[in-house]
Scaffold this motif. Structure first.
Motif, PDB file in Angstrom:
ATOM      1  N   THR A 297      24.775  55.224  53.861  1.00 44.77           N
ATOM      2  CA  THR A 297      26.067  54.669  53.459  1.00 44.77           C
ATOM      3  C   THR A 297      26.291  54.945  51.980  1.00 44.77           C
ATOM      4  OG1 THR A 297      25.872  52.882  55.079  1.00 44.77           O
ATOM      5  CG2 THR A 297      27.486  52.595  53.322  1.00 44.77           C
ATOM      6  N   LEU A 298      27.465  55.490  51.664  1.00 45.45           N
ATOM      7  CA  LEU A 298      27.882  55.713  50.275  1.00 45.45           C
ATOM      8  C   LEU A 298      28.953  54.703  49.925  1.00 45.45           C
ATOM      9  CD1 LEU A 298      26.583  58.484  51.097  1.00 45.45           C
ATOM     10  CD2 LEU A 298      28.195  59.567  49.506  1.00 45.45           C
ATOM     11  N   LYS A 299      28.750  53.968  48.829  1.00 51.33           N
ATOM     12  CA  LYS A 299      29.723  52.994  48.368  1.00 51.33           C
ATOM     13  C   LYS A 299      30.155  53.367  46.958  1.00 51.33           C
ATOM     14  CE  LYS A 299      27.745  49.243  51.143  1.00 51.33           C
ATOM     15  NZ  LYS A 299      27.125  47.898  51.131  1.00 51.33           N
ATOM     16  N   VAL A 300      31.442  53.617  46.815  1.00 47.30           N
ATOM     17  CA  VAL A 300      31.993  54.027  45.513  1.00 47.30           C
ATOM     18  C   VAL A 300      32.836  52.889  44.945  1.00 47.30           C
ATOM     19  CG1 VAL A 300      33.420  55.697  44.287  1.00 47.30           C
ATOM     20  CG2 VAL A 300      32.051  56.440  46.264  1.00 47.30           C
ATOM     21  N   THR A 301      32.600  52.563  43.701  1.00 46.41           N
ATOM     22  CA  THR A 301      33.401  51.562  42.998  1.00 46.41           C
ATOM     23  C   THR A 301      34.149  52.227  41.855  1.00 46.41           C
ATOM     24  OG1 THR A 301      31.775  49.838  43.501  1.00 46.41           O
ATOM     25  CG2 THR A 301      33.367  49.372  41.758  1.00 46.41           C
ATOM     26  N   GLY A 302      35.487  52.175  41.917  1.00 41.27           N
ATOM     27  CA  GLY A 302      36.323  52.742  40.852  1.00 41.27           C
ATOM     28  C   GLY A 302      37.002  51.630  40.072  1.00 41.27           C
ATOM     29  N   LYS A 303      38.260  51.863  39.745  1.00 45.18           N
ATOM     30  CA  LYS A 303      39.008  50.866  38.983  1.00 45.18           C
ATOM     31  C   LYS A 303      40.448  50.838  39.483  1.00 45.18           C
ATOM     32  CE  LYS A 303      40.223  49.491  34.239  1.00 45.18           C
ATOM     33  NZ  LYS A 303      40.166  49.886  32.808  1.00 45.18           N
ATOM     34  N   ALA A 304      40.917  49.645  39.839  1.00 45.31           N
ATOM     35  CA  ALA A 304      42.285  49.525  40.359  1.00 45.31           C
ATOM     36  C   ALA A 304      43.311  49.641  39.245  1.00 45.31           C
ATOM     37  CB  ALA A 304      42.445  48.187  41.073  1.00 45.31           C
ATOM     38  N   ALA A 305      44.470  50.165  39.598  1.00 48.51           N
ATOM     39  CA  ALA A 305      45.618  50.235  38.682  1.00 48.51           C
ATOM     40  C   ALA A 305      46.863  50.441  39.524  1.00 48.51           C
ATOM     41  CB  ALA A 305      45.453  51.366  37.674  1.00 48.51           C
ATOM     42  N   HIS A 306      48.032  50.119  38.970  1.00 46.98           N
ATOM     43  CA  HIS A 306      49.292  50.335  39.687  1.00 46.98           C
ATOM     44  C   HIS A 306      49.546  51.837  39.770  1.00 46.98           C
ATOM     45  CE1 HIS A 306      53.494  50.223  40.826  1.00 46.98           C
ATOM     46  NE2 HIS A 306      53.389  48.900  41.017  1.00 46.98           N
ATOM     47  N   ALA A 307      49.812  52.307  40.989  1.00 45.36           N
ATOM     48  CA  ALA A 307      49.968  53.742  41.197  1.00 45.36           C
ATOM     49  C   ALA A 307      51.217  54.303  40.536  1.00 45.36           C
ATOM     50  CB  ALA A 307      49.995  54.049  42.690  1.00 45.36           C
ATOM     51  N   GLY A 308      52.220  53.435  40.235  1.00 50.50           N
ATOM     52  CA  GLY A 308      53.445  53.923  39.600  1.00 50.50           C
ATOM     53  C   GLY A 308      53.519  53.627  38.128  1.00 50.50           C
ATOM     54  N   LEU A 309      53.052  52.434  37.724  1.00 51.75           N
ATOM     55  CA  LEU A 309      53.191  52.032  36.332  1.00 51.75           C
ATOM     56  C   LEU A 309      52.068  52.526  35.432  1.00 51.75           C
ATOM     57  CD1 LEU A 309      54.376  48.337  36.881  1.00 51.75           C
ATOM     58  CD2 LEU A 309      55.783  50.358  36.379  1.00 51.75           C
ATOM     59  N   ASP A 310      50.799  52.369  35.905  1.00 50.65           N
ATOM     60  CA  ASP A 310      49.658  52.700  35.036  1.00 50.65           C
ATOM     61  C   ASP A 310      48.588  53.498  35.783  1.00 50.65           C
ATOM     62  OD1 ASP A 310      50.518  51.116  32.689  1.00 50.65           O
ATOM     63  OD2 ASP A 310      50.217  49.407  34.054  1.00 50.65           O
ATOM     64  N   PRO A 311      48.927  54.587  36.445  1.00 52.84           N
ATOM     65  CA  PRO A 311      47.914  55.300  37.227  1.00 52.84           C
ATOM     66  C   PRO A 311      46.772  55.828  36.372  1.00 52.84           C
ATOM     67  CG  PRO A 311      49.889  56.636  36.986  1.00 52.84           C
ATOM     68  CD  PRO A 311      50.240  55.260  36.492  1.00 52.84           C
TER      69      PRO A 311
END
Length: 390
Positions: A200-214
Motif C-alpha cells: 500500500t502506498l499512501k501519499v500526503t500532500g497539501k490541500a488548497a482551493h483549486a481556483g483561488l490558490d492552486p
C-alpha cells in the motif's frame, strides 16, 4: 500385492465408479452449504458435516475455532503407528461467494457437468478427500504414511489465521497433497505457483482551493501518478514478475488540490529471490514532488511454490499413478497462490489434485462429473504410495 499395480488401480477406480451417485450427493450437500470466507459463522456446519464423516472413517477430529475466521478442522486416525511418517492432506471450506448466491446460481447437473458456487474451488476436492480415505478403508488397503487432514476456512482471504497450523503440520510431514482444482479443462497438476505480495502506498500532500490558490497546494494524486509509473516499470514478464496497481483512491473534491491519495499494489513472482528483490525496490520508493510524504507498507504474503526436488518427485509419482488410470497428466504453473505455497517451504508438495472443471470465482463454475471418480482414484493411489514412492 503392491498398491502401485494396475490391478489395484483398477479395483480402486471400479469401487469409486460404483459409489459415484453417493459422491455426487455428498458434493451437492457441501455446495448447498454456502460458506463465504468473511462470514465465519457459516463455516461450523460444513466443518461439522465433514468431521462426522471423518469420525465414521475412524479419525479423531478436532475443530479449532478462529478469532476472526471460521477456524479449521484437523483430523488423524484414531489408531495409528507413531513410527510411520505423516502425509498431509489440505483443503479449504470457504468460498468467494456471498450468502444468497444459490438463488441466482443454483446447483444443477447437466449431463457430464455439475454447476454451483464453490463446486470447483474447492468442494469437489473436499469430497475427493473423504471418498479416497473411504476407498482405502472399504478395500482394506494399507498406507505406509499416516494421513492427517487439515481443512481451513480462510484460504480465499490468505489463510492468515490457519497458516501457523499449516506450517506446523508441514514441518512434520513427509509430503503434502493440496486438493485445489487442477488447471484448465485438461486438468494439469500444479507443480509451481507464483508468490503473492501486497503493498500500500499512501501519499500526503497539501490541500488548497483549486481556483483561488492552486499554487499553495501539493497534489497527492499527481505524486501517486508518478509512483504508478515507477511501479509499472518494475514488471518483468519474462521473469514472471508482475506488479499491478489494482486500486487507487484520492482527493476530497474536484475543486480541492488533493491532500491525500492511496494505491494498493499486487505483486507476483516465481521465486523467493525475485520476491526479495521486488520488495526492496517497492519499499525504497521516494517521492518526486517537494513537500510530499510517501509511506509504503506491505510485503510478500505467500511465498512462491517452486519446483523443488521433492515437489518434482511427487509430480513424477502422480504422472506414473495417473497412467495406471489412463490419464496422461501434465504439469503447469499457476499465477494464483494456495496453501501449497506454504507447505512447499517445508515438505514435498503437489497441488491441483481436485476435479477437472472451470470457472473458479466465476458464474459458470463447474466440474466434469466423469473425472470425479478418476481424480479421486488418483488421490487414493498417491495416499497409498510407499516410502520409496512406488
Amino acid at each position: 500385492m503392491k498398491t502401485g499395480t494396475a490391478h489395484i488401480a483398477q479395483e480402486i477406480l471400479d469401487h469409486l465408479n460404483g459409489h459415484q451417485n453417493e459422491m455426487n450427493s455428498f458434493l451437492m450437500e457441501l455446495v448447498r452449504m454456502e460458506t463465504p470466507s468473511k462470514q465465519p459463522e457459516t463455516q461450523s456446519s460444513i466443518l461439522n458435516f465433514i468431521g462426522k464423516r471423518l469420525k465414521e472413517l475412524g479419525f479423531y477430529v478436532l475443530i479449532m475455532p478462529g478469532k476472526k475466521t471460521g477456524g479449521y478442522l484437523f483430523a488423524r486416525p484414531l489408531v495409528r503407528n507413531k513410527d510411520k511418517p505423516l502425509q498431509l492432506i489440505i483443503g479449504h471450506s470457504d468460498t468467494v461467494w456471498k450468502l444468497g448466491t444459490l438463488e441466482k446460481m443454483p446447483i444443477k447437473s447437466e449431463g457430464n457437468t455439475m454447476y454451483g458456487p464453490g463446486v470447483y474451488d474447492m468442494k469437489a476436492g473436499l469430497a475427493q478427500m473423504i471418498f479416497a480415505l473411504k476407498a482405502i478403508k472399504d478395500l482394506q488397503l494399507a498406507t505406509t504414511h499416516t494421513p492427517v487432514v487439515l481443512i481451513n476456512s480462510d484460504e480465499e482471504i490468505g489463510s492468515w489465521e490457519s497458516r501457523s497450523a499449516i506450517k506446523r503440520l508441514a514441518k512434520i510431514s513427509e509430503r503434502a497433497y493440496i486438493l485445489e482444482p487442477p488447471l484448465g479443462l485438461h486438468g494439469k497438476l500444479k507443480t509451481a505457483r507464483k508468490g503473492l505480495g501486497r503493498f500500500t502506498l499512501k501519499v500526503t500532500g497539501k490541500a488548497a482551493h483549486a481556483g483561488l490558490d492552486p499554487q499553495k497546494g501539493v497534489n497527492a494524486i499527481v505524486e501517486l501518478s508518478y509512483q504508478v509509473q515507477k511501479l509499472y516499470a518494475m514488471n518483468d514478464f519474462d521473469r514472471g514478475i508482475t506488479v499491478n496497481v489494482g486500486m487507487i483512491q484520492g482527493g476530497v473534491s474536484a475543486n480541492v488540490v488533493a491532500p491525500q491519495s492511496t494505491a494498493v499494489v499486487d505483486v507476483r513472482v516465481l521465486n523467493r529471490a525475485d520476491g526479495e528483490h521486488i520488495t526492496k525496490e517497492i519499499l525504497a520508493l521516494e517521492p518526486m514532488l517537494p513537500d510530499v510524504k510517501l509511506k509504503v507498507e506491505g510485503g510478500m504474503g505467500r511465498p512462491p511454490m517452486e519446483r523443488t526436488e521433492g515437489n518434482q518427485i511427487l509430480w513424477k509419482l502422480a504422472k506414473a499413478k495417473g497412467a495406471l488410470l489412463g490419464l496422461d497428466l501434465e504439469e503447469a504453473t499457476a499465477g494464483g497462490g494456495s496453501d501449497g505455497n506454504t507447505t512447499s517451504m517445508y515438505t514435498a508438495t503437489l497441488d491441483g489434485l481436485g476435479t477437472t472443471g472451470d470457472g473458479a470465482h466465476a458464474d459458470h463454475e463447474h466440474i466434469l462429473l466423469k473425472d470425479f471418480p478418476v481424480r479421486t482414484a488418483l488421490l487414493t493411489l498417491l495416499l497409498l504410495a510407499d516410502e520409496e514412492y512406488n
